[in-house]
Enzyme design. Structure first.
Site, PDB file in Angstrom:
ATOM      1  N   ASP A  69       0.829  -1.198   0.000  1.00  0.00           N
ATOM      2  CA  ASP A  69       0.000   0.000   0.000  1.00  0.00           C
ATOM      3  C   ASP A  69       0.871   1.259   0.000  1.00  0.00           C
ATOM      4  O   ASP A  69       1.569   1.533   0.983  1.00  0.00           O
ATOM      5  CB  ASP A  69      -0.898  -0.024   1.244  1.00  0.00           C
TER       6      ASP A  69
ATOM      7  N   ASP B 113      -2.120   6.412  -4.589  1.00  0.00           N
ATOM      8  CA  ASP B 113      -2.409   5.466  -3.506  1.00  0.00           C
ATOM      9  C   ASP B 113      -2.853   4.126  -4.078  1.00  0.00           C
ATOM     10  O   ASP B 113      -3.981   3.977  -4.546  1.00  0.00           O
ATOM     11  CB  ASP B 113      -3.499   6.062  -2.606  1.00  0.00           C
TER      12      ASP B 113
END
Length: 417
Positions: free
Chosen positions: A126, A304
Site C-alpha cells: 500500500d 495510492d
C-alpha cells in the site's frame, strides 16, 4: 527512529519534472490481483464500493493523526483536517435484482517472510500507508482463523518493544497489537530490526480476505508505529542499491519492483514529478481533462495503490461530471455518479504539465446500475487530505507504470508495454 527535520527535508521540492531515476537491478514481487467494484456479471457492487469509501476515509483520518503527531499541523495541505470517524451504513439497493457475485476484496498482494526461521505471509502493498502488520498467534478471533500468524516464540530474531499499534475503523472494530522488531524479507530484500505489529485484534473487514496483513510504502511521517518503514530501511541497510520502487497493476503480470524500475514493463523513460507534500506520494500542478478540454487544473494529487477509487473534492467532481452528457448523482453520501453505459468515456486523463495519462473505458466504468446507466471511477469525497487535493487509486494506476523514488523525492509515470 526518525526526526522532524529529516521528514521536512524529504518534502522539499525538486524541479517541476524531476530528472529520471537510475534504473538498476532490483527484486520482483509478483502481485495477486483481487477484484474491483464490478461483479462478474457486469454490475456495480454498491455495497463493496461504500465499504471502500469508509475504509479510505478512516485510513487517511489515521494518516492525518499520525502526521500531526509525527511532524505537526504545519505539514498539512491547505484545508486538510482530521475528520470524524466515518461509519458504514449499507447503501439502499437501487439496481435491478440480479444476483451479486462475490469476487473478494480490492488489494494488490504478494509474499513476504518474517522471522528466523522465515515464516511466509501474503501481504497487501500500500503506497498510501507506512506500517507493517500481520496477525499474531495471540489473535484468537474467528477473523484470524484462516490466516498465517506470527509466533514470537518460534523466531530467534524477534524482539518485543515498548509501544502499541492501533487503527480504528467505521464498523467499530480495530486492528491493534504490540510492537516488535524482526527480520523481514521481500523477494530476497532483507531488512533487520524492522518495526512491525503482530496484531492481536483484527477488523471483520479483513476476515474474509486471503491476505494476512499490510505493508506500507509511503513516507515515515505517516507511520502509526512512529518508525522507519520497510523500504526506507532496505535502502539505509544496503539491501537495495536505489531507493526506488515501481508498480505495474493489471489483470495479469502485476508486479512490485524493489530497488529500481522494471524496464521490461514500460516503453520510453518515466515522466517524473517532484513530491510536494509530507508523508504521501503527493505531486502538484495536476489537471483533469476530457479529450482536449481541461476541466479542473492546479490541484494536488496523492498516488495510492491501497484503493481502487479516484477521489476528488465534491465540487470539483460535480464540475467534472457536468462535462459528461447524461451523467447524474447516484449516491450523494459516497460521491458516486452514473453516466450512460452506451457512451463510456474513453478520453478522461490526468496531466502534470507533460504527457496526458488516459484512463481506459474499462478502468473508468465500475459497472451498470440499470440497463442504461453505469458508475464512474471518480467519486466526490472529502478525505481530509486538503481542499484542493485528489487521491488517485488503482483505477488510474492500472493505466500506467508508476515509479516511486525516495532518492529523488519524485513520482514517475511511463507507458505500459
Amino acid at each position: 527512529m526518525f526526526v522532524k527535520a529529516n521528514l521536512v527535508a524529504l518534502a522539499l521540492s525538486l524541479s517541476t519534472i524531476a530528472s529520471p531515476v537510475i534504473e538498476g537491478l532490483g527484486a520482483r514481487v509478483p502481485f495477486e490481483r483481487r477484484s474491483g467494484m464490478t461483479t462478474d456479471d457486469g454490475w456495480f457492487d454498491h455495497k463493496r464500493a461504500a465499504q471502500q469509501v469508509v475504509w479510505d476515509r478512516n485510513k487517511h483520518r489515521q494518516n492525518m493523526i499520525n502526521l500531526q503527531r509525527n511532524v505537526g499541523r504545519e505539514a498539512f495541505n491547505e484545508g486538510a483536517q482530521i475528520l470524524p470517524l466515518a461509519n458504514y451504513s449499507a447503501p439502499p439497493e437501487k439496481r435491478q435484482s440480479e444476483k451479486l457475485t462475490d469476487e473478494g476484496e480490492v488489494y494488490w498482494a504478494g509474499p513476504i517472510s518474517i522471522g528466523t526461521p522465515a515464516k511466509s505471509f501474503l501481504i497487501d502493498f500500500d503506497t498510501g500507508s507506512a506500517d507493517l502488520w500481520v496477525p499474531s498467534i495471540n489473535c484468537t478471533s474467528t477473523y484470524c482463523s484462516k490466516k498465517d500468524k506470527y509466533n514470537p516464540a518460534s523466531s530467534s530474531s524477534g524482539v518485543h518493544r515498548s509501544g502499541s499499534f492501533f487503527i480504528q475503523y467505521g464498523d467499530g472494530s480495530q486492528v491493534s497489537g504490540p510492537e516488535y522488531t524482526e527480520t523481514v524479507s521481500v523477494a530476497g530484500v532483507t531488512v533487520k530490526n524492522q518495526y512491525f505489529s503482530p496484531v492481536t485484534t483484527i477488523s471483520p473487514s479483513f476476515g474474509s480476505e486471503a491476505e494476512d496483513g499490510l505493508l506500507g510504502l509511503a513516507f515515515p511521517a505517516i507511520s502509526n508505529l512512529h518508525q522507519t518503514p520497510f523500504f526506507n530501511n532496505a535502502k539505509s541497510q544496503g539491501a537495495v542499491k536505489n531507493g526506488v520502487f515501481g508498480m505495474k497493476l493489471a489483470k495479469s503480470g502485476s508486479e512490485l519492483y524493489l530497488g529500481g524500475t522494471d524496464t521490461s514493463l514500460y516503453s520510453g523513460s518515466p515522466e517524473y514529478h517532484s513530491v510536494t507534500g509530507t508523508g504521501f506520494w503527493q505531486i502538484s500542478g495536476a489537471s483533469i481533462l476530457i479529450g482536449t478540454k481541461t476541466i479542473e487544473s492546479g490541484f494536488q494529487t496523492i498516488i495510492d495503490s491501497g484503493t481502487t477509487i479516484i477521489y476528488g473534492p465534491p465540487s470539483a467532481v460535480a464540475t467534472f461530471y457536468k462535462s459528461i452528457p447524461g451523467s447524474q448523482v447516484y449516491d450523494s453520501q459516497n460521491g458516486f455518479y452514473s453516466f450512460p453505459c452506451s457512451a463510456v468515456p474513453a478520453n478522461v486523463a490526468f496531466s502534470w504539465g507533460g504527457q496526458s495519462w488516459t484512463i481506459s473505458a474499462a478502468n473508468f466504468n465500475y459497472g451498470k446500475v440499470s440497463n442504461t446507466q453505469c458508475i464512474g471511477a471518480i467519486a466526490g469525497q472529502d478525505l481530509g487530505l486538503g481542499s484542493n487535493t485528489w487521491l488517485l487509486g488503482d483505477s488510474f494506476m492500472k493505466n500506467v507504470y508508476t515509479a516511486f523514488s525516495f532518492d529523488s523525492n519524485a513520482v514517475g509515470f511511463a507507458v505500459l508495454k
